[in-house]
Enzyme design. Sequence first.
Site, PDB file in Angstrom:
ATOM      1  N   CYS A 103       1.333  -1.504   0.210  1.00 15.19           N
ATOM      2  CA  CYS A 103      -0.361  -0.224   0.052  1.00 15.19           C
ATOM      3  C   CYS A 103       0.662   0.944  -0.152  1.00 15.19           C
ATOM      4  O   CYS A 103       2.356   1.437   0.167  1.00 15.19           O
ATOM      5  CB  CYS A 103      -0.532   0.581   0.907  1.00 15.19           C
ATOM      6  SG  CYS A 103      -1.362  -1.451   1.521  1.00 15.19           S
ATOM      7  N   ARG A 110       0.656   2.346  -6.599  1.00 16.54           N
ATOM      8  CA  ARG A 110       1.201   1.502  -6.056  1.00 16.54           C
ATOM      9  C   ARG A 110       0.185  -0.013  -5.253  1.00 16.54           C
ATOM     10  O   ARG A 110      -0.207  -1.167  -4.272  1.00 16.54           O
ATOM     11  CB  ARG A 110       1.535   1.894  -3.956  1.00 16.54           C
ATOM     12  CG  ARG A 110       3.471   1.770  -5.150  1.00 16.54           C
ATOM     13  CD  ARG A 110       3.351   2.767  -3.375  1.00 16.54           C
ATOM     14  NE  ARG A 110       3.844   1.667  -2.334  1.00 16.54           N
ATOM     15  CZ  ARG A 110       4.858   0.994  -2.211  1.00 16.54           C
ATOM     16  NH1 ARG A 110       6.051   1.268  -2.540  1.00 16.54           N
ATOM     17  NH2 ARG A 110       4.776   0.144  -1.150  1.00 16.54           N
ATOM     18  N   TRP A 139      -3.988  -1.105  -0.458  1.00 19.74           N
ATOM     19  CA  TRP A 139      -4.017  -2.829  -1.408  1.00 19.74           C
ATOM     20  C   TRP A 139      -4.195  -3.766  -0.377  1.00 19.74           C
ATOM     21  O   TRP A 139      -3.132  -4.386  -0.009  1.00 19.74           O
ATOM     22  CB  TRP A 139      -2.402  -3.318  -2.364  1.00 19.74           C
ATOM     23  CG  TRP A 139      -2.268  -4.337  -3.117  1.00 19.74           C
ATOM     24  CD1 TRP A 139      -1.996  -5.312  -2.582  1.00 19.74           C
ATOM     25  CD2 TRP A 139      -2.281  -4.406  -4.634  1.00 19.74           C
ATOM     26  NE1 TRP A 139      -2.174  -6.686  -4.136  1.00 19.74           N
ATOM     27  CE2 TRP A 139      -2.257  -5.808  -4.756  1.00 19.74           C
ATOM     28  CE3 TRP A 139      -3.065  -3.993  -5.793  1.00 19.74           C
ATOM     29  CZ2 TRP A 139      -2.351  -6.503  -6.001  1.00 19.74           C
ATOM     30  CZ3 TRP A 139      -3.179  -4.106  -7.065  1.00 19.74           C
ATOM     31  CH2 TRP A 139      -3.195  -5.852  -6.855  1.00 19.74           C
ATOM     32  N   ASN A 155       1.182  -0.676   6.213  1.00 17.66           N
ATOM     33  CA  ASN A 155       2.235  -0.933   5.223  1.00 17.66           C
ATOM     34  C   ASN A 155       2.514  -2.537   6.234  1.00 17.66           C
ATOM     35  O   ASN A 155       3.860  -2.766   6.841  1.00 17.66           O
ATOM     36  CB  ASN A 155       2.871  -0.621   4.577  1.00 17.66           C
ATOM     37  CG  ASN A 155       2.428   0.283   3.158  1.00 17.66           C
ATOM     38  OD1 ASN A 155       1.075   1.031   3.320  1.00 17.66           O
ATOM     39  ND2 ASN A 155       3.082   1.224   2.556  1.00 17.66           N
ATOM     40  N   GLY A 156       2.167  -3.554   5.376  1.00 13.58           N
ATOM     41  CA  GLY A 156       3.475  -4.451   5.631  1.00 13.58           C
ATOM     42  C   GLY A 156       2.118  -5.731   6.268  1.00 13.58           C
ATOM     43  O   GLY A 156       1.189  -5.440   5.564  1.00 13.58           O
ATOM     44  N   GLU A 215       8.686 -20.102 -18.791  1.00 12.30           N
ATOM     45  CA  GLU A 215       8.656 -19.335 -18.577  1.00 12.30           C
ATOM     46  C   GLU A 215       9.720 -18.155 -18.833  1.00 12.30           C
ATOM     47  O   GLU A 215       9.091 -17.222 -19.125  1.00 12.30           O
ATOM     48  CB  GLU A 215       8.977 -19.759 -16.945  1.00 12.30           C
ATOM     49  CG  GLU A 215       8.653 -17.766 -16.143  1.00 12.30           C
ATOM     50  CD  GLU A 215       6.928 -16.904 -16.452  1.00 12.30           C
ATOM     51  OE1 GLU A 215       6.197 -17.206 -17.707  1.00 12.30           O
ATOM     52  OE2 GLU A 215       6.980 -16.224 -16.324  1.00 12.30           O
ATOM     53  N   LYS A 237       8.912 -14.973 -21.327  1.00 11.52           N
ATOM     54  CA  LYS A 237       9.306 -13.718 -20.593  1.00 11.52           C
ATOM     55  C   LYS A 237       9.999 -12.643 -21.606  1.00 11.52           C
ATOM     56  O   LYS A 237       9.584 -11.631 -21.741  1.00 11.52           O
ATOM     57  CB  LYS A 237      10.359 -13.554 -19.673  1.00 11.52           C
ATOM     58  CG  LYS A 237      10.155 -12.301 -17.976  1.00 11.52           C
ATOM     59  CD  LYS A 237       8.937 -12.836 -17.506  1.00 11.52           C
ATOM     60  CE  LYS A 237       7.932 -12.842 -18.103  1.00 11.52           C
ATOM     61  NZ  LYS A 237       6.648 -13.304 -17.267  1.00 11.52           N
ATOM     62  N   GLU A 286       7.531 -11.414 -25.065  1.00 10.74           N
ATOM     63  CA  GLU A 286       6.777 -11.093 -25.442  1.00 10.74           C
ATOM     64  C   GLU A 286       7.600  -9.609 -24.614  1.00 10.74           C
ATOM     65  O   GLU A 286       6.521  -8.546 -24.829  1.00 10.74           O
ATOM     66  CB  GLU A 286       6.192 -11.406 -24.099  1.00 10.74           C
ATOM     67  CG  GLU A 286       6.503 -10.946 -22.375  1.00 10.74           C
ATOM     68  CD  GLU A 286       4.995 -10.902 -21.400  1.00 10.74           C
ATOM     69  OE1 GLU A 286       5.606 -11.437 -20.292  1.00 10.74           O
ATOM     70  OE2 GLU A 286       3.672 -10.678 -21.335  1.00 10.74           O
ATOM     71  N   HIS A 329      13.913 -34.640 -31.737  1.00  5.63           N
ATOM     72  CA  HIS A 329      12.679 -35.447 -32.230  1.00  5.63           C
ATOM     73  C   HIS A 329      11.596 -33.941 -33.195  1.00  5.63           C
ATOM     74  O   HIS A 329      11.007 -34.338 -33.624  1.00  5.63           O
ATOM     75  CB  HIS A 329      11.848 -35.904 -31.831  1.00  5.63           C
ATOM     76  CG  HIS A 329      11.410 -36.790 -30.920  1.00  5.63           C
ATOM     77  ND1 HIS A 329      11.853 -37.888 -30.614  1.00  5.63           N
ATOM     78  CD2 HIS A 329      12.275 -36.854 -29.431  1.00  5.63           C
ATOM     79  CE1 HIS A 329      12.321 -38.763 -30.653  1.00  5.63           C
ATOM     80  NE2 HIS A 329      12.654 -38.058 -29.462  1.00  5.63           N
ATOM     81  N   LYS A 343      -2.838  -6.102 -19.082  1.00  2.97           N
ATOM     82  CA  LYS A 343      -1.786  -6.656 -17.968  1.00  2.97           C
ATOM     83  C   LYS A 343      -3.095  -7.672 -17.164  1.00  2.97           C
ATOM     84  O   LYS A 343      -2.632  -8.958 -17.338  1.00  2.97           O
ATOM     85  CB  LYS A 343      -1.818  -5.074 -16.865  1.00  2.97           C
ATOM     86  CG  LYS A 343      -1.435  -5.987 -15.294  1.00  2.97           C
ATOM     87  CD  LYS A 343       0.607  -6.907 -16.216  1.00  2.97           C
ATOM     88  CE  LYS A 343       0.660  -7.034 -14.650  1.00  2.97           C
ATOM     89  NZ  LYS A 343       1.899  -8.335 -14.540  1.00  2.97           N
TER      90      LYS A 343
END
Length: 606
Positions: free
Chosen positions: A2, A27, A74, A100-101, A479, A483, A486, A502, A601
């Site tokens: 946050c 944030r 958040w 925050n946390g 992955e 990355k 994209e 193959h 996103k």
Amino acid sequence: MCGIVGYIGNRNAANILIEGLEKLEYRGYDSAGIAVINENGVEVKKHKGRLSVLKDSLGEKVLEGTIGIGHTRWATHGEPSDVNAHPHLNSNNAIAVVHNGIIENYIPLKEELIEKGYEFKSDTDTEVIPHLIDCYYNGNIIETVQKVVSMLEGSYALGIIDSNNPDMVIAVRKDSPLVVGIGEGENFIASDIPAILNHTRKVYLLENNDMAVLRADSVEIMKTDGTKVNREIFNVNWNVESAEKGGYDHFMIKEIHEQPKAIKDTISSRINRMGQIDIKDITLEKEYIRNINKIYMVSCGTAYHAGLVGKVLIEKYAKIPVIAEVASEFRYGNPFIDENTLMIVVSQSGETADTLAALRLAKERKAKVLAVTNVVGSSISRESDYPLYTWAGPEIAVASTKAYTAQLAALALIALDMAVKRGAVEDVSEIVNELKLLPEKVEEILKHLDEMKKMAEEVYKTEDIFFIGRGLDYYVAMEGSLKLKEISYIHSEAMAAGELKHGTLALIDKGTPVIALATQDKLYDKMLSNIKEVKARGAYVIGVAKESNREIEKIVDRVIYIPEVMDELSPVLAVVPLQILAYYVALNRGCDIDKPRNLAKSVTVE
Ligand code: M6R
């Protein structure tokens, strides 16, 4: 994750707080609030939704007061709502706190306070703090806050005001960033520098267990045990835009650096002091877990790649068969779902249309759904039976990085929890101990950015890259390949290394870059043979291996070493150099890294 802002001085605090919160909205934005001290005591305004909702509610009316704290949230504990929004207050509305946390031990603290007669309004972990201050108040607010923070476990950046002490703002930091901005006749606190950059460029960067007492004309910094400390003034020379990115050039590289914290926040409150998995936020009954006959692991893109790793961990430890599928295929397939089927969906945003559709299909057929998501209150978390959050904080770059490693950590916790509840393994202490070490090992990898930067310079002009690996390394290769493609727009493919011969081997030519993952001890020798196959065709090979496996040096062109780790958890480490490599390749190609072409996103349409 946050945002916090605080002010003390001679100007109208509310205006400065709102302006600061506007700079922090990136944030987190599910609710926002401010508290100021004026002749009415502590006055609070807070609302669910974007900051504009709070601003509209304030309207033209100026909230008087020259001292205050503000927060943009958040959500972690508790849905986004007016009552869960910060600031939180004690019972007589004298003490206001923004946080925050995560307070990991808030449940026992809350129980203790309830026993003493305290009433809670919100579902947040934060609300214990104003009540604890109230409960332990000894007439000296500074000492009381010191006592209270000594009772807290977890991470916190705190802003505190008390109408009985209307000449100070108290700030405390542990494992969650907080700065003090130094003005003339006024001072500020902020979780991120952009919030106060319009007012000052001189800041103290608080360190862990620092406490700052701000008055209009002074700032006193001490440790939370009361020992005085001197911190140097840091002069900020970034502009607002780069300050939002914490001084980094892009959100992606900032988020790559946030991974140690994202992993730590995701696991730490779910492993108890005895080293046992204790996922308090969802109740997966032993009886239910024992009766599961299969799991569908369904998700998209990066989340799907995390799911593949989750499949391996669940099958290995909990001994339940897992079918991993991309949601867009699953929803139109013919899955065998019954009431003993569990579906696990993985989604950073919690809003991906295909994943949500898959979840609904499973629910229609009476299966239960466990959702690993990063957004509290998202559609997927709300509609699932067991919402398990990754506490990675808002991820802004389109390319997912910290959400992925946090998903891997969450899936490991689930696998181990199920394993224990099913009695499928005797002892999980080794892997639990290793899990706890992951944040510092990722930190270690992040010290070697320059090596990856150099490698990126060597390969960025290529038109094709191949990623190869075996076992879990194959899923990490998928992955890494996603990355790279994209954000750099280079054609890239991931191959199970044993499959090369193959077909794909035909594409390997002189100078073709191949990223070869060789972090699985059991498959290391096999992997070296595959590397020799591509080398023999002229490939330029960058190997990724554990520090102790140095044999690879003799056959590859470059090698990236990751710290020692057990095979099952190596994806969390092995992916990091691949993220960094992709970042620097894209940077060299001049791509729009945080907002790659054609991508969004959150994919809320089919
Ligand atoms: O929000 P979700 O995790 O459900 O999103 C799934 C994919 O769209 C996402 O992971 C996508 O693949 C990322 N851009 C990858 O970096």
